[in-house]
Design a protein around this motif. Structure first.
Motif, PDB file in Angstrom:
ATOM      1  N   ILE A 123       0.849  -1.184   0.000  1.00 36.31           N
ATOM      2  CA  ILE A 123       0.000   0.000   0.000  1.00 36.31           C
ATOM      3  C   ILE A 123       0.888   1.239   0.000  1.00 36.31           C
ATOM      4  N   GLN A 124       0.532   2.210  -0.817  1.00 39.27           N
ATOM      5  CA  GLN A 124       1.326   3.426  -0.913  1.00 39.27           C
ATOM      6  C   GLN A 124       0.861   4.458   0.109  1.00 39.27           C
ATOM      7  N   VAL A 125       1.828   5.066   0.784  1.00 37.38           N
ATOM      8  CA  VAL A 125       1.563   6.122   1.748  1.00 37.38           C
ATOM      9  C   VAL A 125       2.288   7.379   1.273  1.00 37.38           C
ATOM     10  N   VAL A 126       1.547   8.468   1.133  1.00 36.58           N
ATOM     11  CA  VAL A 126       2.118   9.730   0.675  1.00 36.58           C
ATOM     12  C   VAL A 126       2.094  10.722   1.836  1.00 36.58           C
ATOM     13  N   ILE A 127       3.279  11.157   2.252  1.00 32.59           N
ATOM     14  CA  ILE A 127       3.401  12.103   3.364  1.00 32.59           C
ATOM     15  C   ILE A 127       3.727  13.477   2.789  1.00 32.59           C
ATOM     16  N   VAL A 128       2.859  14.440   3.081  1.00 30.60           N
ATOM     17  CA  VAL A 128       2.992  15.797   2.539  1.00 30.60           C
ATOM     18  C   VAL A 128       3.592  16.700   3.611  1.00 30.60           C
ATOM     19  N   PRO A 164       2.661  20.327   8.412  1.00 29.17           N
ATOM     20  CA  PRO A 164       4.022  20.883   8.351  1.00 29.17           C
ATOM     21  C   PRO A 164       4.937  20.372   9.459  1.00 29.17           C
ATOM     22  N   ARG A 165       4.392  20.060  10.622  1.00 34.19           N
ATOM     23  CA  ARG A 165       5.198  19.582  11.748  1.00 34.19           C
ATOM     24  C   ARG A 165       5.871  18.245  11.464  1.00 34.19           C
ATOM     25  N   THR A 166       5.364  17.522  10.463  1.00 26.82           N
ATOM     26  CA  THR A 166       5.931  16.206  10.151  1.00 26.82           C
ATOM     27  C   THR A 166       7.400  16.302   9.770  1.00 26.82           C
ATOM     28  N   ILE A 167       7.838  17.467   9.331  1.00 30.53           N
ATOM     29  CA  ILE A 167       9.258  17.664   9.046  1.00 30.53           C
ATOM     30  C   ILE A 167      10.106  17.301  10.267  1.00 30.53           C
ATOM     31  N   PHE A 168       9.555  17.526  11.460  1.00 32.45           N
ATOM     32  CA  PHE A 168      10.293  17.270  12.697  1.00 32.45           C
ATOM     33  C   PHE A 168       9.856  15.989  13.397  1.00 32.45           C
ATOM     34  N   THR A 169       8.911  15.246  12.811  1.00 30.99           N
ATOM     35  CA  THR A 169       8.469  13.984  13.420  1.00 30.99           C
ATOM     36  C   THR A 169       8.586  12.798  12.465  1.00 30.99           C
ATOM     37  N   LEU A 170       9.066  13.032  11.254  1.00 25.11           N
ATOM     38  CA  LEU A 170       9.120  11.971  10.250  1.00 25.11           C
ATOM     39  C   LEU A 170       9.912  10.763  10.739  1.00 25.11           C
ATOM     40  N   HIS A 171      10.986  11.011  11.482  1.00 24.84           N
ATOM     41  CA  HIS A 171      11.832   9.910  11.968  1.00 24.84           C
ATOM     42  C   HIS A 171      11.074   8.980  12.903  1.00 24.84           C
ATOM     43  N   GLY A 218       6.267  20.433   4.468  1.00 21.58           N
ATOM     44  CA  GLY A 218       6.678  21.760   4.018  1.00 21.58           C
ATOM     45  C   GLY A 218       6.452  22.790   5.103  1.00 21.58           C
ATOM     46  N   MET A 219       7.112  23.914   4.971  1.00 23.29           N
ATOM     47  CA  MET A 219       6.952  25.022   5.905  1.00 23.29           C
ATOM     48  C   MET A 219       5.520  25.558   5.842  1.00 23.29           C
ATOM     49  N   HIS A 220       5.026  26.058   6.957  1.00 19.72           N
ATOM     50  CA  HIS A 220       3.717  26.706   7.001  1.00 19.72           C
ATOM     51  C   HIS A 220       3.641  27.823   5.957  1.00 19.72           C
ATOM     52  N   ARG A 221       2.461  28.030   5.397  1.00 19.22           N
ATOM     53  CA  ARG A 221       2.193  29.091   4.404  1.00 19.22           C
ATOM     54  C   ARG A 221       2.990  28.889   3.123  1.00 19.22           C
ATOM     55  N   SER A 222       3.318  27.651   2.814  1.00 18.01           N
ATOM     56  CA  SER A 222       4.156  27.360   1.647  1.00 18.01           C
ATOM     57  C   SER A 222       3.463  26.506   0.589  1.00 18.01           C
ATOM     58  N   ARG A 238      -5.690  16.061   9.161  1.00 19.91           N
ATOM     59  CA  ARG A 238      -6.485  15.312  10.130  1.00 19.91           C
ATOM     60  C   ARG A 238      -6.261  15.915  11.507  1.00 19.91           C
ATOM     61  N   PRO A 239      -7.307  16.372  12.175  1.00 12.69           N
ATOM     62  CA  PRO A 239      -7.120  17.020  13.482  1.00 12.69           C
ATOM     63  C   PRO A 239      -6.426  16.138  14.506  1.00 12.69           C
ATOM     64  N   ASP A 240      -6.681  14.819  14.484  1.00 12.72           N
ATOM     65  CA  ASP A 240      -6.056  13.967  15.501  1.00 12.72           C
ATOM     66  C   ASP A 240      -4.548  13.854  15.302  1.00 12.72           C
ATOM     67  N   ILE A 241      -4.100  13.786  14.046  1.00 10.29           N
ATOM     68  CA  ILE A 241      -2.651  13.756  13.784  1.00 10.29           C
ATOM     69  C   ILE A 241      -2.033  15.111  14.118  1.00 10.29           C
ATOM     70  N   PHE A 242      -2.701  16.175  13.714  1.00 11.82           N
ATOM     71  CA  PHE A 242      -2.246  17.528  14.054  1.00 11.82           C
ATOM     72  C   PHE A 242      -2.076  17.674  15.566  1.00 11.82           C
ATOM     73  N   ASN A 243      -3.098  17.275  16.327  1.00  6.13           N
ATOM     74  CA  ASN A 243      -3.062  17.435  17.786  1.00  6.13           C
ATOM     75  C   ASN A 243      -1.963  16.595  18.421  1.00  6.13           C
ATOM     76  N   PHE A 244      -1.725  15.396  17.871  1.00  4.05           N
ATOM     77  CA  PHE A 244      -0.674  14.555  18.430  1.00  4.05           C
ATOM     78  C   PHE A 244       0.705  15.161  18.177  1.00  4.05           C
ATOM     79  N   HIS A 245       0.935  15.636  16.957  1.00  4.55           N
ATOM     80  CA  HIS A 245       2.203  16.303  16.665  1.00  4.55           C
ATOM     81  C   HIS A 245       2.392  17.525  17.568  1.00  4.55           C
TER      82      HIS A 245
END
Length: 247
Positions: free
Chosen positions: A8-13, A106-113, A15-19, A52-59
C-alpha cells in the motif's frame, strides 16, 4: 506461484507553514489520494488545510512535551517511545488497506523519523511544497504578526530540516511560486508518478489563484543563509520534463 503482494502506498505531505502544503495535499486528494476526515475550511484557508485534526493534535502535543511549538520547532530529535509508537500505529491502522492514503502536517518535518520505522511494510512517498522566503514571511506577518526577520528565520528552520530529510529519503518537491499552468502540469505528472488517477476526480482541481496571496516579491536581498537554502531547494524541485513515467 508468484505470491508478491503490492505494498500500500503512503504519501506524506510536508513543508513550511504558508508554503502551499494545503494546496499540494488537496490537489493530490483530487487525484484520488485518500486523506481521511480532514479540515475543509478555516479562517486563513477557505478550502481548509487538509489536515487530520487527531494527527495535528498529536504532533502538537509532541512539540509541547519537547518544550517546543510550531513557531519554535524542536532543536533536537524527539525520542521514540512505546507510547508514541502505539499512537502512531493507531493512526496507521485507521487508514484503508486497499488504496493509497496519506496525511499532511508541516510539523511532520520534525516527526518523520518517528513515522518511518513503523511504515516499513508500506511504500512511502515523501512530497513537499516550498515557497519563496519573502512570500512566506509576508504571509506569516499578516496571519500571526511576525516580523520579517522572524518569518525568514522560521522559514529557514523548516526548510533546512526538509533538505536534511532529502539526504536520507528523496523528497519530491514542488514550487508553490510556479504559475498556475505549470503548477497544475507538475501536479498531474506527480499524480502519475505516485500511481494515482492521471486526471482529477470531480469537476475541478484544488488549485485556486484567488486564494493565493503575497506572491509579489520584493528585490530585497535575502540573508545569505536563507538565500543558500532557497537555491538548494530550487536545484532539487520536481520537474516532470526531466522524468519518464510508466503506469
Amino acid at each position: 506461484m508468484n505470491n508478491y503482494k503490492k505494498k500500500i502506498q503512503v504519501v506524506i505531505v510536508m513543508g513550511m507553514h504558508r508554503s502551499g502544503t494545503s494546496c499540494l495535499a488537496g490537489s493530490l486528494e483530487s487525484h484520488g489520494l485518500y486523506l481521511g476526515d480532514v479540515k475543509t475550511s478555516s479562517p486563513f484557508n477557505k478550502k481548509g488545510n487538509r489536515e487530520r485534526p487527531d494527527i495535528f493534535n498529536f504532533h502538537e502535543a509532541l512539540f509541547v512535551q519537547a518544550g517546543a511549538s510550531w513557531l519554535n520547532p524542536p532543536r533536537t530529535l524527539i525520542q521514540p517511545s512505546e507510547v508514541i509508537n502505539n499512537r502512531l500505529l493507531e493512526f496507521i491502522d485507521s487508514f484503508p488497506r486497499d488504496k493509497a492514503w496519506g496525511f499532511k502536517d508541516p510539523r511532520t518535518i520534525f516527526t518523520l523519523h518517528l513515522w518511518m520505522p513503523l511504515l516499513i511494510n508500506y511504500q512511502v512517498q515523501l512530497v513537499a511544497s516550498f515557497r519563496h522566503p519573502i512570500a512566506v514571511a509576508q504571509s506569516l506577518a499578516k496571519r500571526s504578526g511576525f516580523s520579517m526577520e522572524q518569518g525568514l528565520e522560521l522559514w529557514l528552520r523548516y526548510n533546512q530540516q526538509l533538505l536534511e530529510i532529502n539526504n536520507s529519503f528523496p523528497v519530491q518537491l514542488l514550487n508553490f511560486n510556479w504559475p498556475k499552468e505549470k503548477y497544475e502540469k507538475e501536479i498531474a505528472a506527480l499524480a502519475v508518478r505516485l500511481d494515482l488517477n492521471p486526471t482529477p476526480v470531480g469537476e475541478s482541481l484544488f488549485y485556486d489563484t484567488s486564494l493565493i496571496h503575497h506572491q509579489e516579491l520584493s528585490e530585497t536581498p535575502l540573508p545569505a543563509e536563507v538565500e543558500n537554502c532557497y537555491q538548494r531547494l530550487l536545484k532539487i524541485q520536481f520537474q516532470s520534463k526531466y522524468r519518464v513515467y510508466a503506469r
